[in-house]
Design an enzyme around this catalytic site. Structure first.
Site, mmCIF file in Angstrom:
data_model
loop_
_atom_site.group_PDB
_atom_site.id
_atom_site.type_symbol
_atom_site.label_atom_id
_atom_site.label_comp_id
_atom_site.label_asym_id
_atom_site.label_seq_id
_atom_site.Cartn_x
_atom_site.Cartn_y
_atom_site.Cartn_z
ATOM 1 C CG ASN A 164 -1.706 1.214 1.451
ATOM 2 O OD1 ASN A 164 -1.802 2.051 0.549
ATOM 3 N ND2 ASN A 164 -2.305 1.343 2.633
ATOM 4 C CD1 TRP A 165 3.776 1.189 -2.681
ATOM 5 C CD2 TRP A 165 4.097 2.519 -4.456
ATOM 6 N NE1 TRP A 165 4.756 0.622 -3.454
ATOM 7 C CE2 TRP A 165 4.974 1.420 -4.553
ATOM 8 C CE3 TRP A 165 4.110 3.479 -5.469
ATOM 9 C CZ2 TRP A 165 5.869 1.273 -5.615
ATOM 10 C CZ3 TRP A 165 4.998 3.324 -6.529
ATOM 11 C CH2 TRP A 165 5.872 2.223 -6.594
ATOM 12 C CE LYS A 166 -0.119 3.247 4.765
ATOM 13 N NZ LYS A 166 -0.024 3.367 6.199
ATOM 14 C CG HIS A 198 -5.805 2.039 5.293
ATOM 15 N ND1 HIS A 198 -5.369 3.005 6.176
ATOM 16 C CD2 HIS A 198 -4.788 1.152 5.173
ATOM 17 C CE1 HIS A 198 -4.140 2.705 6.568
ATOM 18 N NE2 HIS A 198 -3.763 1.588 5.974
ATOM 19 C CB SER A 225 5.065 -1.905 12.088
ATOM 20 O OG SER A 225 4.700 -0.552 12.347
ATOM 21 N N GLY A 266 2.793 -1.103 4.269
ATOM 22 C CA GLY A 266 2.853 0.309 3.888
ATOM 23 C C GLY A 266 4.278 0.718 3.572
ATOM 24 N N GLY A 267 4.939 1.336 4.554
ATOM 25 C CA GLY A 267 6.267 1.907 4.359
ATOM 26 C C GLY A 267 7.262 0.980 3.677
HETATM 27 P P1 PGA Z 1 2.863 0.285 7.597
HETATM 28 O O1 PGA Z 1 1.387 0.517 6.992
HETATM 29 O O2 PGA Z 1 3.370 -1.012 7.008
HETATM 30 O O3 PGA Z 1 3.658 1.482 7.119
HETATM 31 O O4 PGA Z 1 2.731 0.212 9.073
HETATM 32 C C1 PGA Z 1 0.504 -0.550 6.820
HETATM 33 C C2 PGA Z 1 -0.797 -0.061 6.231
HETATM 34 O O5 PGA Z 1 -1.287 0.987 6.669
HETATM 35 O O6 PGA Z 1 -1.369 -0.694 5.326
#
Ligand code: PGA
Length: 248
Positions: A9-11, A93, A208, A229-230
């Site tokens: 998920n690149w947001k 989300h 995370s 995400g990150g």
């Molecule tokens: P994160 O985000 O891996 O940066 O914690 C996960 C997400 O929100 O899908």
């Protein structure tokens, strides 16, 4: 057998310069044992889909409207995402729920729209830190599943992502026992709701996930992959997570 899914998920990150990460991922992972999915910002979906045609990387949106078209400035519909080359859409989300006031009822309507467009819905659920401290985690998750999943979910059309809100982007994660407890509970809820199909629905852990904790998280009962995400922004990190999942 549920096919494992590594979803990125690149947001609100990524421009055309980031397409090099997609190229790298396709190069280093031409035939992974798990399914790979990237959900880039909407501006990049068509370009990423073009690069991935006939390849093993699926593309998804991060949200959509519940209507197919109309006077909704700034919104994107599920058929538009399908037209751009997406096959998955993340829905509900916690950042959408917090930043845009999305409710379970909206997530349900969006899920129906995604299914009507022939796409797979990745529906996110998760408790806040306060809800966990109060011992309300399972009732909160149960309530979200009850009211945000429409009838008729199947193994082919639905993925559920468990993302504790307090673990997203914080570097903190629940213990493995806590992840197992919630994933087993989600599995039981899906089976009670959708019968045999509920057995095939994939349940992702998110919050995370990184190369250093992926192996242990993927060994947990009813964890069928991750929503990342990150760590999905760099091909080397996401690739290491994909390797961990492929070996699980
Ligand atoms: P994160 O985000 O891996 O940066 O914690 C996960 C997400 O929100 O899908």
């Amino acid at each position: 057998m549920r096919r494992k899914l590594a979803a990125g998920n690149w947001k609100m990150n990524g421009t055309t310069a980031s397409l090099v990460e997609i190229e790298k991922l396709l190069e280093t992972h031409p035939d992974p044992a798990c399914e790979m999915l990237i959900c880039p910002p909407a501006t990049l979906i068509a370009q990423v889909a073009w690069r991935c045609r006939a390849k093993h990387l699926k593309i998804g949106g991060q949200d959509c409207h519940w209507n197919t078209s109309g006077a909704h400035t700034g919104d994107i519909s599920a058929p538009m995402l399908a037209d751009a080359g997406a096959t998955y859409v993340i829905l509900g989300h916690s950042e959408r729920r917090t930043d845009h006031g999305e409710t379970d009822a909206m997530v349900l309507a969006k899920t129906e729209a995604v299914w009507a467009a022939g796409l797979v819905a990745v529906v996110c659920v998760g408790e806040t830190e306060r809800q966990r401290d109060l011992g309300a985690t399972l009732p909160v998750i149960g309530g979200q599943l009850d009211t945000s999943l429409p009838a008729g979910g199947t193994a082919d059309t639905l993925v559920v992502a468990y993302e504790p809100v307090w673990a997203i982007g914080t570097g903190r994660t629940p213990t493995l026992a806590e992840i197992a407890e919630v994933h087993d509970y989600i599995r039981a809820t899906l089976v009670a709701r959708f019968g045999d199909e509920g057995t095939g629905v994939r349940i992702l852990y998110g919050g995370s996930v990184k190369p250093s904790n992926a192996v242990e998280i993927f060994a947990v009962s009813n964890v069928d992959g991750a929503l990342v995400g990150g760590a999905s922004l760099k091909a080397t990190d996401f690739g290491a997570i994909i390797d961990a999942l492929s070996a699980a």
